[in-house]
Design a protein around this motif. Structure first.
Motif, PDB file in Angstrom:
ATOM      1  N   SER A   1       0.869  -1.179   0.000  1.00  0.00           N
ATOM      2  CA  SER A   1       0.000   0.000   0.000  1.00  0.00           C
ATOM      3  C   SER A   1       0.904   1.228   0.000  1.00  0.00           C
ATOM      4  O   SER A   1       1.693   1.423   0.922  1.00  0.00           O
ATOM      5  CB  SER A   1      -0.875  -0.006   1.258  1.00  0.00           C
TER       6      SER A   1
ATOM      7  N   LEU B   1      -7.631   4.407  -2.979  1.00  0.00           N
ATOM      8  CA  LEU B   1      -7.505   2.992  -2.585  1.00  0.00           C
ATOM      9  C   LEU B   1      -7.314   2.923  -1.062  1.00  0.00           C
ATOM     10  O   LEU B   1      -6.356   3.487  -0.537  1.00  0.00           O
ATOM     11  CB  LEU B   1      -6.319   2.341  -3.295  1.00  0.00           C
ATOM     12  N   THR B   2      -8.199   2.253  -0.380  1.00  0.00           N
ATOM     13  CA  THR B   2      -8.102   2.206   1.090  1.00  0.00           C
ATOM     14  C   THR B   2      -7.097   1.134   1.512  1.00  0.00           C
ATOM     15  O   THR B   2      -6.715   0.269   0.707  1.00  0.00           O
ATOM     16  CB  THR B   2      -9.462   1.874   1.726  1.00  0.00           C
TER      17      THR B   2
ATOM     18  N   GLU C   1      -8.619  -2.241   1.003  1.00  0.00           N
ATOM     19  CA  GLU C   1      -8.609  -2.655  -0.412  1.00  0.00           C
ATOM     20  C   GLU C   1      -7.206  -3.063  -0.859  1.00  0.00           C
ATOM     21  O   GLU C   1      -7.035  -4.054  -1.588  1.00  0.00           O
ATOM     22  CB  GLU C   1      -9.133  -1.521  -1.300  1.00  0.00           C
TER      23      GLU C   1
ATOM     24  N   ARG D   1      -6.583  -6.457   0.498  1.00  0.00           N
ATOM     25  CA  ARG D   1      -7.349  -7.445  -0.277  1.00  0.00           C
ATOM     26  C   ARG D   1      -6.609  -7.778  -1.586  1.00  0.00           C
ATOM     27  O   ARG D   1      -6.501  -8.922  -1.994  1.00  0.00           O
ATOM     28  CB  ARG D   1      -8.705  -6.837  -0.543  1.00  0.00           C
ATOM     29  N   ARG D   2      -6.064  -6.748  -2.228  1.00  0.00           N
ATOM     30  CA  ARG D   2      -5.298  -6.933  -3.458  1.00  0.00           C
ATOM     31  C   ARG D   2      -4.135  -7.905  -3.222  1.00  0.00           C
ATOM     32  O   ARG D   2      -3.908  -8.840  -4.003  1.00  0.00           O
ATOM     33  CB  ARG D   2      -4.778  -5.556  -3.924  1.00  0.00           C
TER      34      ARG D   2
END
Ligand code: PLZ
Length: 466
Positions: free
Chosen positions: A194, A203-204, A207, A210-211
């Protein structure tokens, strides 16, 4: 706070240059070095240290430089902290070494007790001590593999974990760390980090997690995965602070899947970010935590601390090393931790953030070459880009660091793209010295990008290298 930290300093806390840099004595040493020291070892500043205290390093020519690097986040308590120096001398006068694996001693046990008390989580903990961050990381992976009976390990884009064979494999950046040093250790998988400044807007953390998790599940499989290792704020990779929730989501997934979550706090640890450890800012309790750098006021010491059942899974004799937990280094660690508490260096790291961030933000508002200002506590950075774009500008970054040095400020760069100026001042630096150092950096950026600042250099603009 500032007064209590500056009052005790042995050396005058000021920037003063008596020669151009490097001066004649440093130049003579550089010549001797070229004939005797391996070319593969680099140095950011070509000035040779003679003395250091508080926020200054005095070189062999008598120049007093502002230290905004702390020897890469090591000397948070100062490079000649009197309490640390006294503890070292006292222990060295008794014994310098017996080898903990031969004749153990109390200092090692005391350090392990401190680490159990200071690291996040109130579960039963054990620690094992080593000499370097890379060695701690290697051993955390050994422990995770043995305890889980699995082999795969996940590391992230922009990660830095060391220069040994296994840790080179974990480290992301090819040049200079890995290039032509392979083959690398197997079963290491790299996942997307991130990186709010470079991720798609909005993009949190959840998220971004999750990616990464989706790739882990499809490319590795949770039941093959021993460990996830991550720096809570990436260091060498660019002082990347992940989006809120990213670390917690990864840790939660790891827990649900029997994967060991390792926080590499080698650079972020020991008060640096305004908490004992950076994962506290995200409410994350790692299974294992790797520690080094700031732990012992400059003496080589490192640790893996974590869940008792993981560390105690290893058979007796499975972990160790001749020097690991050296008694002089342990004495230095106990004194350093004592100083962090006594001088409230966690509070001081927050004060440094409160002092420095507004200066950096104000500068960013003035220019379109600062793409991002980020960090926590006394671990702050600016990411330099082509005017108005996200394209990294490593040449400008290098030029800013060189210009700052020419004016008496030691500042380090970092980043996968070499375009981040990072600030890692000793936590005992005084306000005035810190602000002077920041104004030199600001003036360097203004001069190099031809913005007229309030108190610019008197020198001619320093030409930008290609
Ligand atoms: N993990 C997060 O930051 C060391 C190394 C600089 P050692 N970082 C500075 C260089 O060019 O060698 C580091 C780190 C993190 C592990 C390490 C490795 O720690 O004590 O250098 O082995």
């Amino acid at each position: 706070m500032t007064d209590t930290t500056t009052r005790t300093h042995r050396l005058p806390q000021r920037r003063s240059l008596v020669t151009t840099l490097p001066g004649p004595r440093s130049t003579a040493l550089a010549q001797r070095r070229a004939a005797s020291v391996a070319a593969g070892v680099g140095s950011s500043a070509p000035v040779y240290a003679a003395d250091a205290d508080g926020g200054v390093i005095v070189d062999v020519d008598g120049n007093s430089l502002i230290d905004l690097g702390s020897g890469i986040a090591v000397t948070g308590v100062g490079a000649s902290n009197p309490a640390v120096a006294a503890a070292i001398a006292e222990q060295a006068a008794r014994f310098t070494h017996t080898c903990f694996m031969v004749t153990p001693y109390e200092g090692y046990v005391q350090v392990a007790e401190e680490l159990a008390a200071l690291t996040p989580g109130d579960h039963a903990k054990r620690s094992v001590l080593f000499n370097s961050g890379a060695e701690a990381v290697e051993n955390a992976i050994k422990i995770a593999r043995l305890a889980t009976g699995r082999t795969a390990v996940v590391a992230f884009d922009h990660a830095y974990h060391g220069r040994t064979n296994l840790t080179m494999a974990l480290t992301a950046k090819n040049m200079p760390y890995k290039s032509n040093f392979g083959p690398f250790a197997p079963e290491i998988y790299r996942m997307p980090m991130s990186y709010p400044f470079r991720d798609e807007a909005g993009l949190t953390g959840a998220e971004a997690a999750r990616r990464a998790i989706s790739r882990i599940e499809t490319q590795i499989g949770a039941d093959a995965l021993a460990a996830i290792i991550i720096e809570p704020i990436q260091g060498e990779g660019g002082f990347i602070v992940p989006a809120p929730g990213f670390l917690a989501a990864l840790a939660e997934w790891a827990k649900a899947n029997g994967v060991v979550f390792i926080a590499d706090e080698v650079q972020t640890g020991f008060a640096r970010t305004g908490a004992w450890f950076a994962c506290e800012h995200e409410g994350v309790v790692p299974d294992l935590i790797t520690l080094a750098k700031g732990i012992a006021g400059g003496m080589p010491l490192a640790a893996v601390t974590g869940r008792a059942e993981l560390l105690d899974a290893v058979h007796p004799g499975g972990l160790g090393g001749t020097y690991g937990g050296n008694p002089v280094a342990c004495a230095a660690a106990l004194a350093s931790i004592g100083q962090m508490k006594e001088l409230d260096l966690i509070g001081r790291a927050r004060e440094i953030e409160n002092l420095a961030l507004p200066v950096l933000r104000e500068l960013a508002a003035e220019t379109d070459v600062i793409g991002d200002v980020r960090g926590r506590g006394a671990m702050l950075a600016i990411e330099l880009v082509r005017p108005g774009a996200a394209e990294p500008d490593p040449a400008l970054t290098k030029a800013v660091a060189a210009a700052a040095l020419a004016h008496g400020v030691i500042v380090l760069t970092c980043g996968t793209f070499g375009n981040v100026i990072r600030l890692l001042p000793p936590l005992v630096i005084g306000d005035d010295l810190l602000l002077d150092g920041l104004s030199v950096i600001a003036d360097a950026i203004r001069t190099l990008t031809r913005i007229n600042g309030p108190a610019g250099f008197t020198d001619r603009p320093i030409p930008r290298s290609a």
